[in-house]
Motif scaffolding. Structure first.
Motif, PDB file in Angstrom:
ATOM      1  N   SER A 455       0.852  -1.188   0.000  1.00 52.04           N
ATOM      2  CA  SER A 455       0.000   0.000   0.000  1.00 52.04           C
ATOM      3  C   SER A 455       0.884   1.232   0.000  1.00 52.04           C
ATOM      4  O   SER A 455       2.089   1.166   0.283  1.00 52.04           O
ATOM      5  CB  SER A 455      -0.905   0.026   1.242  1.00 52.04           C
ATOM      6  OG  SER A 455      -0.118   0.194   2.418  1.00 52.04           O
ATOM      7  N   MET A 456       0.267   2.399  -0.322  1.00 53.40           N
ATOM      8  CA  MET A 456       1.014   3.647  -0.299  1.00 53.40           C
ATOM      9  C   MET A 456       1.486   3.970   1.110  1.00 53.40           C
ATOM     10  O   MET A 456       2.613   4.465   1.301  1.00 53.40           O
ATOM     11  CB  MET A 456       0.135   4.788  -0.833  1.00 53.40           C
ATOM     12  CG  MET A 456       0.841   6.148  -0.854  1.00 53.40           C
ATOM     13  SD  MET A 456       2.354   6.181  -1.864  1.00 53.40           S
ATOM     14  CE  MET A 456       1.661   6.109  -3.505  1.00 53.40           C
ATOM     15  N   PHE A 490       4.817  22.092  -9.042  1.00 51.47           N
ATOM     16  CA  PHE A 490       4.372  22.604  -7.748  1.00 51.47           C
ATOM     17  C   PHE A 490       4.946  24.017  -7.589  1.00 51.47           C
ATOM     18  O   PHE A 490       5.972  24.242  -6.958  1.00 51.47           O
ATOM     19  CB  PHE A 490       4.801  21.710  -6.587  1.00 51.47           C
ATOM     20  CG  PHE A 490       4.142  22.103  -5.278  1.00 51.47           C
ATOM     21  CD1 PHE A 490       2.969  21.491  -4.869  1.00 51.47           C
ATOM     22  CD2 PHE A 490       4.669  23.116  -4.482  1.00 51.47           C
ATOM     23  CE1 PHE A 490       2.355  21.870  -3.676  1.00 51.47           C
ATOM     24  CE2 PHE A 490       4.057  23.485  -3.300  1.00 51.47           C
ATOM     25  CZ  PHE A 490       2.895  22.863  -2.900  1.00 51.47           C
ATOM     26  N   ASN A 491       4.274  24.949  -8.187  1.00 47.36           N
ATOM     27  CA  ASN A 491       4.607  26.371  -8.122  1.00 47.36           C
ATOM     28  C   ASN A 491       3.266  27.073  -8.059  1.00 47.36           C
ATOM     29  O   ASN A 491       2.572  27.213  -9.071  1.00 47.36           O
ATOM     30  CB  ASN A 491       5.412  26.792  -9.363  1.00 47.36           C
ATOM     31  CG  ASN A 491       5.894  28.223  -9.285  1.00 47.36           C
ATOM     32  OD1 ASN A 491       5.222  29.079  -8.719  1.00 47.36           O
ATOM     33  ND2 ASN A 491       7.040  28.493  -9.866  1.00 47.36           N
ATOM     34  N   SER A 550       3.864  13.710  -3.746  1.00 52.04           N
ATOM     35  CA  SER A 550       3.077  12.638  -3.120  1.00 52.04           C
ATOM     36  C   SER A 550       3.763  11.997  -1.923  1.00 52.04           C
ATOM     37  O   SER A 550       3.458  10.856  -1.565  1.00 52.04           O
ATOM     38  CB  SER A 550       2.710  11.549  -4.154  1.00 52.04           C
ATOM     39  OG  SER A 550       2.043  12.110  -5.248  1.00 52.04           O
ATOM     40  N   ARG A 551       4.683  12.704  -1.300  1.00 51.70           N
ATOM     41  CA  ARG A 551       5.332  12.158  -0.108  1.00 51.70           C
ATOM     42  C   ARG A 551       4.953  12.936   1.149  1.00 51.70           C
ATOM     43  O   ARG A 551       5.558  12.750   2.203  1.00 51.70           O
ATOM     44  CB  ARG A 551       6.848  12.139  -0.299  1.00 51.70           C
ATOM     45  CG  ARG A 551       7.284  11.154  -1.378  1.00 51.70           C
ATOM     46  CD  ARG A 551       8.767  11.120  -1.590  1.00 51.70           C
ATOM     47  NE  ARG A 551       9.511  10.753  -0.390  1.00 51.70           N
ATOM     48  CZ  ARG A 551      10.832  10.653  -0.327  1.00 51.70           C
ATOM     49  NH1 ARG A 551      11.561  10.899  -1.412  1.00 51.70           N
ATOM     50  NH2 ARG A 551      11.436  10.326   0.791  1.00 51.70           N
ATOM     51  N   PRO A 614       1.495  14.364   8.521  1.00 51.50           N
ATOM     52  CA  PRO A 614       1.805  12.954   8.204  1.00 51.50           C
ATOM     53  C   PRO A 614       2.729  12.352   9.259  1.00 51.50           C
ATOM     54  O   PRO A 614       3.737  12.951   9.641  1.00 51.50           O
ATOM     55  CB  PRO A 614       2.521  13.060   6.844  1.00 51.50           C
ATOM     56  CG  PRO A 614       2.125  14.400   6.289  1.00 51.50           C
ATOM     57  CD  PRO A 614       1.933  15.295   7.473  1.00 51.50           C
ATOM     58  N   ASP A 615       2.409  11.150   9.736  1.00 51.94           N
ATOM     59  CA  ASP A 615       3.210  10.545  10.800  1.00 51.94           C
ATOM     60  C   ASP A 615       4.398   9.752  10.255  1.00 51.94           C
ATOM     61  O   ASP A 615       5.202   9.227  11.021  1.00 51.94           O
ATOM     62  CB  ASP A 615       2.337   9.642  11.688  1.00 51.94           C
ATOM     63  CG  ASP A 615       1.612   8.566  10.902  1.00 51.94           C
ATOM     64  OD1 ASP A 615       1.911   8.411   9.690  1.00 51.94           O
ATOM     65  OD2 ASP A 615       0.753   7.882  11.480  1.00 51.94           O
ATOM     66  N   TYR A 616       4.515   9.641   8.936  1.00 49.79           N
ATOM     67  CA  TYR A 616       5.644   8.904   8.365  1.00 49.79           C
ATOM     68  C   TYR A 616       6.814   9.827   8.029  1.00 49.79           C
ATOM     69  O   TYR A 616       7.811   9.374   7.478  1.00 49.79           O
ATOM     70  CB  TYR A 616       5.202   8.140   7.112  1.00 49.79           C
ATOM     71  CG  TYR A 616       4.422   8.980   6.120  1.00 49.79           C
ATOM     72  CD1 TYR A 616       5.069   9.871   5.264  1.00 49.79           C
ATOM     73  CD2 TYR A 616       3.033   8.885   6.054  1.00 49.79           C
ATOM     74  CE1 TYR A 616       4.364  10.640   4.373  1.00 49.79           C
ATOM     75  CE2 TYR A 616       2.320   9.655   5.163  1.00 49.79           C
ATOM     76  CZ  TYR A 616       2.980  10.530   4.322  1.00 49.79           C
ATOM     77  OH  TYR A 616       2.282  11.293   3.443  1.00 49.79           O
TER      78      TYR A 616
END
Length: 629
Positions: A455-456, A490-491, A550-551, A614-616
């Motif tokens: 999974s992602m 992403f600007n 996407s991170r 995000p906890d990762y």
């Protein structure tokens, strides 16, 4: 425009360009750029640039999606009327609209010392000052007094330093100087060889001192015109008649080369330098066809033609060491190609030097498109080198965004032709640039992990990502400015801050670095924040490298910003999303974080319900950095 059945046959490319200008300049911009790319004669480029530089044409071009604009100024000590036209043509073919202002004849000093409107009002992002030797000798009383001449030449670089500093203060942009060619008549008026040698030596020392200005902090960028003279292939100077009648110091071919150099600077200033060199193998990186002669039979190194192929490899390797990605795109059996790369004793480039190796029998355009997706870069960032003209033509036809190098038939010219394109030139090489190849290799490892993860969430957790946040400082300033200049996807507003913009606007600027168990991705995001009169924080722009999409980095950064704003009692945080040709996938970014739409493109967060972090992602340093806004 007419359909295919009614296609007009034009007498010449210039006639077609005139017709496109009259009929539908905006709708035909692809064809216009293709026509410009076919011009090499400076007279054609001058005429084409003049045709497209009218006020109406400039307004039309500035409104075309996908084109970038740049404000330029040209100053000098001689007649330079053709330079703005040359720049207009050369830059538009690469997708840049040049809005150029030209100072009056020999007004280079006056424009700056008087605080002239050309710089003050136009605010050029790049200003070129092109001088001839008259600018130096004008203040010499006796040109035969070598002591006076040497003293003047020794002072001139310092005077240019002061001039460039004043120019930058007026314009706020980048200043570009050049070395100054010494005209033959200056030297020939001296009849003794001792004094000729003294003048030549002092002149070389002056040009060396001008070049050294580039190494100074916040110094001007300096172009060495010795190389430009060699590219022009003849004397850089205008005919004696043009010199006397029109005040023109330099010939058309030389001015074209200067314009090409400045166009490269402008593209680098906009972050448009190419990122990836795509290389064919057979009869390109080596002599011979590996499937026919085997690895041992290939010509690499030694005598010609092997020496020429090795020279191309050496150039590619030097590019790679400075952050240019290398890929292979070859019609070949994969095993044969990899065996030659790994085992030929004279190979300079080995399999690990290439980010992607594609050796199969599919069309090369298809393979290059796949490579771009794999590496996650645009096709317009790729440069393709292949010995076969049909392969070059096919790639150019199917992938017009890819830059195809028209190498000569003789491999002896491969390296020189590629180098002359200046495709990868940067204004400043950062540590992130040097580490780019390692970063993309690490990205390939991440992609492999993602394919193996269930999974992602498990993939992101398995990366063991660590984030560091830091304010702007002298060590990270160059990379931050580069990130604002180069980032397209992403600007959030399309606004591209220069170092001077950041200082002048009194912005709070922050950067983020990301690493994980596969390696260090370097400085990958930047935010520029100002304050409103009511105390609200304004996100003037935020940019992030496509390598880390996407991170969760963007979500974490904004969550920390919102948390800090609430802790300080600010009334809100606002931002804007301005749609560009490449950022549409982030149109919902602010809405997804709980911002409310406000006006045409504005968003406001009232800091009542904050997004989860995000906890990762582990924050190793700088978790409280936004408390300084």
């Amino acid at each position: 425009m007419t359909n295919a059945a009614e296609k007009t046959i034009y007498r010449s490319p210039m006639a077609e360009l005139r017709a496109l200008k009259r009929q539908d300049l905006a709708g035909s911009i692809g064809r216009v750029r293709a026509i410009l790319a076919g011009f090499s004669d400076p007279l054609d480029l001058d005429a084409a640039g003049a045709l497209l530089s009218g006020q109406q044409e400039q307004s039309t071009l500035a409104g075309i999606a996908g084109l970038r604009s740049q404000r330029l100024a040209v100053l000098g000590s001689s007649t330079l009327d053709t330079l703005p036209n040359l720049l207009a043509a050369l830059l538009l073919r690469d997708g840049v609209v040049a809005q150029t202002r030209l100072a009056g004849f020999n007004q280079w000093r006056f424009e700056v010392l008087s605080g002239g409107a050309l710089l003050r009002d136009h605010k050029p992002q790049v200003t070129l000052c092109l001088l001839d030797d008259e600018a130096v000798f004008a203040d010499i009383g006796d040109a035969l007094d070598m002591s006076e001449v040497e003293a003047r030449l020794a002072r001139f670089a310092g005077e240019l330093r002061d001039w460039a500093s004043a120019c930058r203060s007026l314009s706020g942009g980048r200043v570009v100087l050049t070395t100054i060619p010494l005209s033959p008549l200056r030297l020939a008026r001296l009849i003794d060889y001792r004094n000729r040698a003294r003048l030549a030596s002092a002149w070389s020392a002056m040009n060396a001192a001008i070049l050294a200005l580039s190494a100074e902090e916040d110094g001007p960028l300096v172009l060495s015109l010795a190389e430009t003279v060699s590219v022009a292939g003849a004397s850089p100077f205008a005919s004696h008649r043009l010199h006397h009648v029109a005040g023109q110091a330099y010939c058309a071919d030389f001015l074209k080369c200067v314009a090409q150099e400045l166009a490269t600077v402008v593209k680098a200033n906009l972050g448009l330098a190419k990122k990836c060199l795509v290389l064919d193998l057979d009869n390109t990186l080596w002599g011979g066809v590996v499937g026919d002669v085997g690895t041992a039979g290939l010509e690499i190194g030694g005598s010609y033609p092997g020496s020429a192929h090795l020279e191309l490899q050496a150039l590619a390797r030097d590019y790679m060491r400075q952050g240019v990605l290398l890929t292979v795109c070859s019609k070949n059996d994969d095993a044969n190609a990899r065996d030659a790369l790994a085992n030929h004793p004279e190979m300079l480039l080995r399999p690990d030097d290439f980010t992607v190796v594609t050796a199969n029998w599919q069309p090369k355009a298809e393979n290059i498109r796949t490579q771009a997706k794999t590496i996650n870069i645009g096709l317009d960032a790729m440069v393709f080198v292949d010995d076969h003209p049909l392969e070059r033509d096919a790639v150019q036809s199917f992938l017009p965004d890819v830059t195809v190098v028209d190498v000569p038939d003789d491999p002896a010219g491969y390296a020189a032709t590629l180098a002359a394109g200046n495709y990868f030139n940067l204004l400043e090489l950062t540590e992130e640039d040097r580490q780019r190849v390692a970063m993309y290799r690490a990205e390939a490892a991440r992609t492999e992990l993602q394919s193996e993860s269930l999974s992602m969430d498990s993939y992101l957790a398995g990366l063991q990502s660590r984030l560091t946040i830091e304010p702007l400082n002298e060590l990270n300033k160059g990379r931050i400015v580069q990130l604002f200049a180069k980032t397209n996807q992403f600007n959030l507003t399309g606004r591209r801050f220069t170092a001077d913009d950041i200082i002048a606007a009194e912005l709070s600027v922050f950067a983020a670095r990301l690493s994980d168990r596969f390696g260090d991705s370097g400085l990958i995001a930047a935010l520029a924040i100002s304050k409103a009169e009511d105390g609200s924080a304004i996100v003037e722009n935020a940019v992030m490298s496509c390598r880390v999409f996407s991170r969760g980095v963007e979500t974490l950064l904004f969550a920390l910003l919102l948390k800090a704003a609430r802790a300080q009692g600010l009334p809100s945080v606002t931002g804007r999303f301005v749609k560009t040709a490449k950022n549409s996938q982030f149109a919902e970014f602010y809405s997804n974080l709980g911002f409310t739409a406000e006006g045409e493109d504005g968003f406001r967060h009232l800091l009542q319900s904050l997004p989860e972090t995000p906890d990762y992602l582990e924050i190793t340093e700088g978790a409280e950095v936004f408390h300084g806004i």
